[in-house]
Design a protein around this motif. Structure first.
Motif, PDB file in Angstrom:
ATOM      1  N   THR A  36      15.474 -11.028   1.121  1.00 11.79           N
ATOM      2  CA  THR A  36      15.435  -9.730   0.443  1.00 11.79           C
ATOM      3  C   THR A  36      16.531  -8.829   0.999  1.00 11.79           C
ATOM      4  O   THR A  36      16.725  -8.768   2.220  1.00 11.79           O
ATOM      5  N   PRO A  37      17.243  -8.112   0.126  1.00 10.55           N
ATOM      6  CA  PRO A  37      18.296  -7.208   0.606  1.00 10.55           C
ATOM      7  C   PRO A  37      17.747  -6.134   1.546  1.00 10.55           C
ATOM      8  O   PRO A  37      16.596  -5.687   1.397  1.00 10.55           O
ATOM      9  N   ASP A  38      18.573  -5.724   2.516  1.00  9.07           N
ATOM     10  CA  ASP A  38      18.153  -4.722   3.497  1.00  9.07           C
ATOM     11  C   ASP A  38      17.673  -3.437   2.835  1.00  9.07           C
ATOM     12  O   ASP A  38      16.679  -2.840   3.262  1.00  9.07           O
ATOM     13  N   GLN A  39      18.377  -3.004   1.814  1.00  3.43           N
ATOM     14  CA  GLN A  39      18.016  -1.741   1.150  1.00  3.43           C
ATOM     15  C   GLN A  39      16.613  -1.817   0.545  1.00  3.43           C
ATOM     16  O   GLN A  39      15.849  -0.868   0.629  1.00  3.43           O
ATOM     17  N   THR A  40      16.281  -2.947  -0.045  1.00  2.43           N
ATOM     18  CA  THR A  40      14.948  -3.125  -0.621  1.00  2.43           C
ATOM     19  C   THR A  40      13.884  -3.077   0.463  1.00  2.43           C
ATOM     20  O   THR A  40      12.839  -2.428   0.295  1.00  2.43           O
ATOM     21  N   LEU A  41      14.120  -3.753   1.579  1.00  3.61           N
ATOM     22  CA  LEU A  41      13.170  -3.721   2.693  1.00  3.61           C
ATOM     23  C   LEU A  41      13.025  -2.308   3.245  1.00  3.61           C
ATOM     24  O   LEU A  41      11.913  -1.863   3.569  1.00  3.61           O
ATOM     25  N   ARG A  42      14.129  -1.596   3.338  1.00  8.24           N
ATOM     26  CA  ARG A  42      14.119  -0.229   3.866  1.00  8.24           C
ATOM     27  C   ARG A  42      13.285   0.695   2.968  1.00  8.24           C
ATOM     28  O   ARG A  42      12.422   1.430   3.446  1.00  8.24           O
ATOM     29  N   VAL A  43      13.534   0.635   1.671  1.00  7.86           N
ATOM     30  CA  VAL A  43      12.798   1.494   0.736  1.00  7.86           C
ATOM     31  C   VAL A  43      11.320   1.129   0.731  1.00  7.86           C
ATOM     32  O   VAL A  43      10.448   2.005   0.762  1.00  7.86           O
ATOM     33  N   THR A  44      11.030  -0.164   0.716  1.00  6.67           N
ATOM     34  CA  THR A  44       9.634  -0.606   0.740  1.00  6.67           C
ATOM     35  C   THR A  44       8.933  -0.135   2.009  1.00  6.67           C
ATOM     36  O   THR A  44       7.793   0.345   1.966  1.00  6.67           O
ATOM     37  N   GLY A  45       9.616  -0.250   3.138  1.00  3.57           N
ATOM     38  CA  GLY A  45       9.042   0.210   4.406  1.00  3.57           C
ATOM     39  C   GLY A  45       8.755   1.696   4.397  1.00  3.57           C
ATOM     40  O   GLY A  45       7.695   2.143   4.865  1.00  3.57           O
ATOM     41  N   LEU A  46       9.667   2.483   3.856  1.00  2.11           N
ATOM     42  CA  LEU A  46       9.456   3.933   3.791  1.00  2.11           C
ATOM     43  C   LEU A  46       8.298   4.288   2.859  1.00  2.11           C
ATOM     44  O   LEU A  46       7.487   5.169   3.172  1.00  2.11           O
ATOM     45  N   VAL A  47       8.193   3.591   1.730  1.00  2.00           N
ATOM     46  CA  VAL A  47       7.098   3.850   0.792  1.00  2.00           C
ATOM     47  C   VAL A  47       5.757   3.501   1.427  1.00  2.00           C
ATOM     48  O   VAL A  47       4.791   4.266   1.344  1.00  2.00           O
ATOM     49  N   VAL A  48       5.694   2.353   2.094  1.00  2.00           N
ATOM     50  CA  VAL A  48       4.440   1.938   2.735  1.00  2.00           C
ATOM     51  C   VAL A  48       4.072   2.896   3.871  1.00  2.00           C
ATOM     52  O   VAL A  48       2.906   3.260   4.032  1.00  2.00           O
ATOM     53  N   ALA A  49       5.064   3.325   4.657  1.00  2.00           N
ATOM     54  CA  ALA A  49       4.796   4.277   5.734  1.00  2.00           C
ATOM     55  C   ALA A  49       4.283   5.601   5.164  1.00  2.00           C
ATOM     56  O   ALA A  49       3.335   6.189   5.700  1.00  2.00           O
ATOM     57  N   ALA A  50       4.885   6.066   4.079  1.00  2.00           N
ATOM     58  CA  ALA A  50       4.432   7.312   3.452  1.00  2.00           C
ATOM     59  C   ALA A  50       3.017   7.164   2.904  1.00  2.00           C
ATOM     60  O   ALA A  50       2.183   8.063   3.056  1.00  2.00           O
ATOM     61  N   LEU A  51       2.733   6.029   2.292  1.00  2.00           N
ATOM     62  CA  LEU A  51       1.385   5.776   1.782  1.00  2.00           C
ATOM     63  C   LEU A  51       0.369   5.773   2.919  1.00  2.00           C
ATOM     64  O   LEU A  51      -0.714   6.364   2.804  1.00  2.00           O
ATOM     65  N   GLY A  52       0.717   5.119   4.024  1.00  2.00           N
ATOM     66  CA  GLY A  52      -0.175   5.117   5.188  1.00  2.00           C
ATOM     67  C   GLY A  52      -0.412   6.517   5.724  1.00  2.00           C
ATOM     68  O   GLY A  52      -1.541   6.885   6.076  1.00  2.00           O
ATOM     69  N   LEU A  53       0.643   7.322   5.774  1.00  2.00           N
ATOM     70  CA  LEU A  53       0.513   8.699   6.235  1.00  2.00           C
ATOM     71  C   LEU A  53      -0.403   9.500   5.314  1.00  2.00           C
ATOM     72  O   LEU A  53      -1.266  10.259   5.779  1.00  2.00           O
ATOM     73  N   ILE A  54      -0.259   9.316   4.019  1.00  2.00           N
ATOM     74  CA  ILE A  54      -1.116  10.022   3.056  1.00  2.00           C
ATOM     75  C   ILE A  54      -2.567   9.609   3.237  1.00  2.00           C
ATOM     76  O   ILE A  54      -3.477  10.445   3.219  1.00  2.00           O
ATOM     77  N   ILE A  55      -2.807   8.321   3.416  1.00  2.00           N
ATOM     78  CA  ILE A  55      -4.178   7.835   3.614  1.00  2.00           C
ATOM     79  C   ILE A  55      -4.790   8.453   4.864  1.00  2.00           C
ATOM     80  O   ILE A  55      -5.927   8.943   4.837  1.00  2.00           O
TER      81      ILE A  55
END
Length: 61
Positions: A36-55
């Motif tokens: 997987t391209p680095d940019q995709t992993l980076r964006v996915t990681g940020l989205v998951v981290a934000a989701l975890g923070l919201i939870i």
């Protein structure tokens, strides 16, 4: 600080269970991550981290 260590411990438990129950599946996921391209992993990681923070914010709020 106790909540952080508890959360970290829970992450380790979940990862350990996944590796114990689905070692082949985890290897497949790792191969996919390597392809997987680095940019995709980076964006996915940020989205998951934000989701975890919201939870956490909703649960603790």
């Amino acid at each position: 600080m106790i909540d952080f260590v508890t959360a970290l411990g829970l992450v380790l438990v979940i990862e350990g269970v996944l590796y114990a129950l689905l070692p082949g599946g985890m290897k497949t996921i790792m191969r996919g991550a390597l392809e997987t391209p680095d940019q995709t992993l980076r964006v996915t990681g940020l989205v998951v981290a934000a989701l975890g923070l919201i939870i956490v914010w909703i649960i603790r709020g």
